[in-house]
Structure formats: C-alpha cells, structure tokens
Design an enzyme around this catalytic site. Structure first.
Site, mmCIF file in Angstrom:
data_model
loop_
_atom_site.group_PDB
_atom_site.id
_atom_site.type_symbol
_atom_site.label_atom_id
_atom_site.label_comp_id
_atom_site.label_asym_id
_atom_site.label_seq_id
_atom_site.Cartn_x
_atom_site.Cartn_y
_atom_site.Cartn_z
ATOM 1 N N ARG A 181 0.808 -1.332 0.077
ATOM 2 C CA ARG A 181 -0.032 -0.064 0.035
ATOM 3 C C ARG A 181 1.073 1.167 0.108
ATOM 4 O O ARG A 181 0.659 2.125 0.917
ATOM 5 C CB ARG A 181 -1.125 0.235 1.206
ATOM 6 C CG ARG A 181 -1.974 -1.248 1.183
ATOM 7 C CD ARG A 181 -2.751 -1.199 0.104
ATOM 8 N NE ARG A 181 -3.671 -2.435 0.112
ATOM 9 C CZ ARG A 181 -3.596 -3.505 -0.578
ATOM 10 N NH1 ARG A 181 -2.404 -3.685 -1.424
ATOM 11 N NH2 ARG A 181 -4.228 -4.570 -0.357
ATOM 12 N N SER A 231 -10.953 -0.898 3.308
ATOM 13 C CA SER A 231 -10.270 -1.082 4.403
ATOM 14 C C SER A 231 -9.803 0.117 5.066
ATOM 15 O O SER A 231 -8.960 0.940 4.406
ATOM 16 C CB SER A 231 -8.970 -2.107 4.030
ATOM 17 O OG SER A 231 -9.479 -3.270 3.415
ATOM 18 N N GLU A 301 -5.001 3.236 6.550
ATOM 19 C CA GLU A 301 -4.847 3.008 4.991
ATOM 20 C C GLU A 301 -5.468 4.185 4.205
ATOM 21 O O GLU A 301 -5.090 4.604 3.160
ATOM 22 C CB GLU A 301 -5.527 1.739 4.318
ATOM 23 C CG GLU A 301 -5.149 1.500 3.154
ATOM 24 C CD GLU A 301 -5.672 0.158 2.700
ATOM 25 O OE1 GLU A 301 -6.311 -0.093 1.701
ATOM 26 O OE2 GLU A 301 -5.107 -0.988 3.406
#
Length: 305
Positions: A181, A231, A301
């Site tokens: 990520r 998420s 995130e």
C-alpha cells in the site's frame, strides 16, 4: 479562498484550446467520496485531458494555490468543514488502449472496467483487482491490491507529474519504490498521469470465472451495501486488522452514524448521516481499544483531507 485566479486560468485555457475543464464552485465532497461525507470544496475541477491537467497543476503550483488530486475518492475521509482549496478530479481522463499484451491507461480509468475489458481480450493479470473501485491514478499511488495480488505486479511504468520539479517524469516499476500500500508518490509530491501495464495471454473463460469468484467473495465478506472507504487500516505484520478489531469486541460499535461493519470489522460504514467527525472519532476509538487489547498499533490506509 479566492478562486478568481483559477477561473481566469480556466477561461483563458478554454478559449485557446477548446473546452478542457468542467468546474463547480462550492462543490460537496460527499458527491466525490465513497463515504458520502464531508463539507464543500471551494472549487472542484474536472480536466478532460492530461495536457490540460498538467497545465492546471503547473499553474496552481506557480501561484501557490492549495489543491488535492483525487480519482473516485474511495480511500478518502474529507473534513466536515470542507476544503479551502481546489479539488482536481480525474474521472474524465479515462481513455485506455490495448496493444497485444500491453495496456496503457490514463489516471482516471477505472480498474474494474479495465479488468473487464482485459477479460474480453483474453488478457490475464487484473482478475484479482476486479471490483476494486479505484482509478489507475489512485491505484498506482497506493499500490492497491487484493487476494495476494497488487497493481505493481503488472505495472511497467508510470508517467507522473513531479510537483517539486514541475515536470513530467516517467518512472519504471523499480523506480516507483513499491511496497505494501505504498509507492514513491506518497514519499514525494507526485501525481500519476497515466500508466503502462504488462498482461499475459490467458483463457477467457478461466479469467471470467476467477473474476466472478473474486466478486462473489467481495459481496459475501464486504459491506458493499453501505457507503464506505474500503479497508480503513493497513494489514499489520503477521496479522489482520479486521480480526484484531473483531477480537476487541468492536463489530457493530458506533459513533454517531459511523459503524464498524458487522460483516467485516476492517470496514467502517456510513449508516445514513455519518459525519467526518464521527468517522475520525470511531477510528481513534478503534486504534486505542485494539492497542489496549492486543498491543498492536493500527496504521490507517485511508487518507484524511
């Protein structure tokens, strides 16, 4: 914020080059954010082409005007008080082309659509990303992924605008500094303009079958029926954020209309009239509770605007 200089730039550019931008003053960020929350941006601008987009960014940097680039806004928590700057939305820069096993796509092209088009051409590689609501720009920026696949697995190069250098730079896969990520775009002030991907020949039926399997898993395990930002937290090393949150007894926990999804604890959903403050307070509570229960510090995130 005084938007007059921006309007003057848009008017002048449109007069010289034809209609190149759509723009809206006092734009509700809830319209361009999958959470359906947030106040108004001073101005939202939708460029039609990479050339106009590049010129606009150059102008904003030169005049030191605050701006933020977004695609589908699927990883964003915008503030309730709004954004006193220019919101650049890439959705209309969405052209793409396939040549043999290569895919070239502009930053606003949707990853799910690209996966579908690749399947029609019997091209494999994007199947596990099917259903991710991100654009190419956002996907490369955060190295999006699912089911042990990530966009960096297919990326050959990314054409980007480097804010500090004020120029277009093309980075190879290795130069993007990809990790979980993460890409160099997060380290530096870089906006993805377009990207090239390398796919492989495959069996159309097998590709479609895997895409359908992936989508079925998403629908079964994720709260797609409610506005959400995917998420909320990154996956901790040797663990899962959703499991840690569930083990902390937080499934269904609410702050206002923001709720930890009973279906998947790694998601926060908007039950109806959630505010950004609700979401932020809930995130803070989750992080504190999980740390108290497990000693694990969760890292977000999502990005906050």
């Amino acid at each position: 914020m005084n938007i007059t200089p921006i309007l003057d730039f848009i008017s002048d550019y449109n007069n010289k080059n034809g209609i190149s931008f759509d723009w809206y003053q006092g734009y509700p960020m809830s319209r361009c954010c999958s959470f359906k929350i947030g106040g108004n941006a001073s101005i939202a601008i939708f460029p039609y082409s990479i050339n106009s987009f590049e010129s606009l960014i150059g102008f904003l940097l030169q005049d030191k005007i605050l701006f933020k680039v977004i695609g589908n806004g699927t990883n964003l928590v915008p503030s309730d008080i709004g954004f006193d700057g220019a919101l650049l939305i890439t959705k209309k820069m969405n052209s793409f082309s396939f040549t043999d096993t290569s895919l070239n796509a502009e930053c606003g092209a949707g990853i799910t659509l690209l996966a579908k088009k690749a399947c029609e051409l019997s091209l494999s590689g994007l199947e596990k990303l099917y259903g991710i609501p991100a654009t190419v720009g956002g996907g490369v920026y955060m190295n999006c992924g699912a089911y042990n696949s990530q966009i960096s697995d297919m990326l050959v190069s990314a054409r980007c605008y480097h804010h500090e250098k004020k120029q277009i730079v093309t980075y190879s896969n290795s130069e993007m500094n990809f990790s979980y990520r993460h890409s160099r775009c997060k380290e530096e002030h870089i906006t993805v303009l377009s990207a090239e991907f390398c796919l492989s020949r495959g069996n159309k039926d097998e590709i479609l079958s895997l895409m359908e399997e992936v989508m079925a898993k998403r629908k079964a395990s994720q709260p797609l029926e409610f506005p959400n930002a995917g998420s909320i937290f990154k996956r901790p090393e040797n663990n899962f954020a959703g499991k840690l949150i569930e083990d902390a007894g937080l499934k269904g926990y609410k702050v206002g209309d923001a709720m930890v999804s009973p279906k998947h604890a790694g998601f926060i959903v908007n039950c109806g009239k959630a505010t950004s403050d609700d979401v932020c307070e809930l995130i803070k509570y989750i992080k504190n509770t999980v740390y108290e229960k497990s000693g694990v510090s969760l890292e977000c995130e999502v990005e906050f605007l």
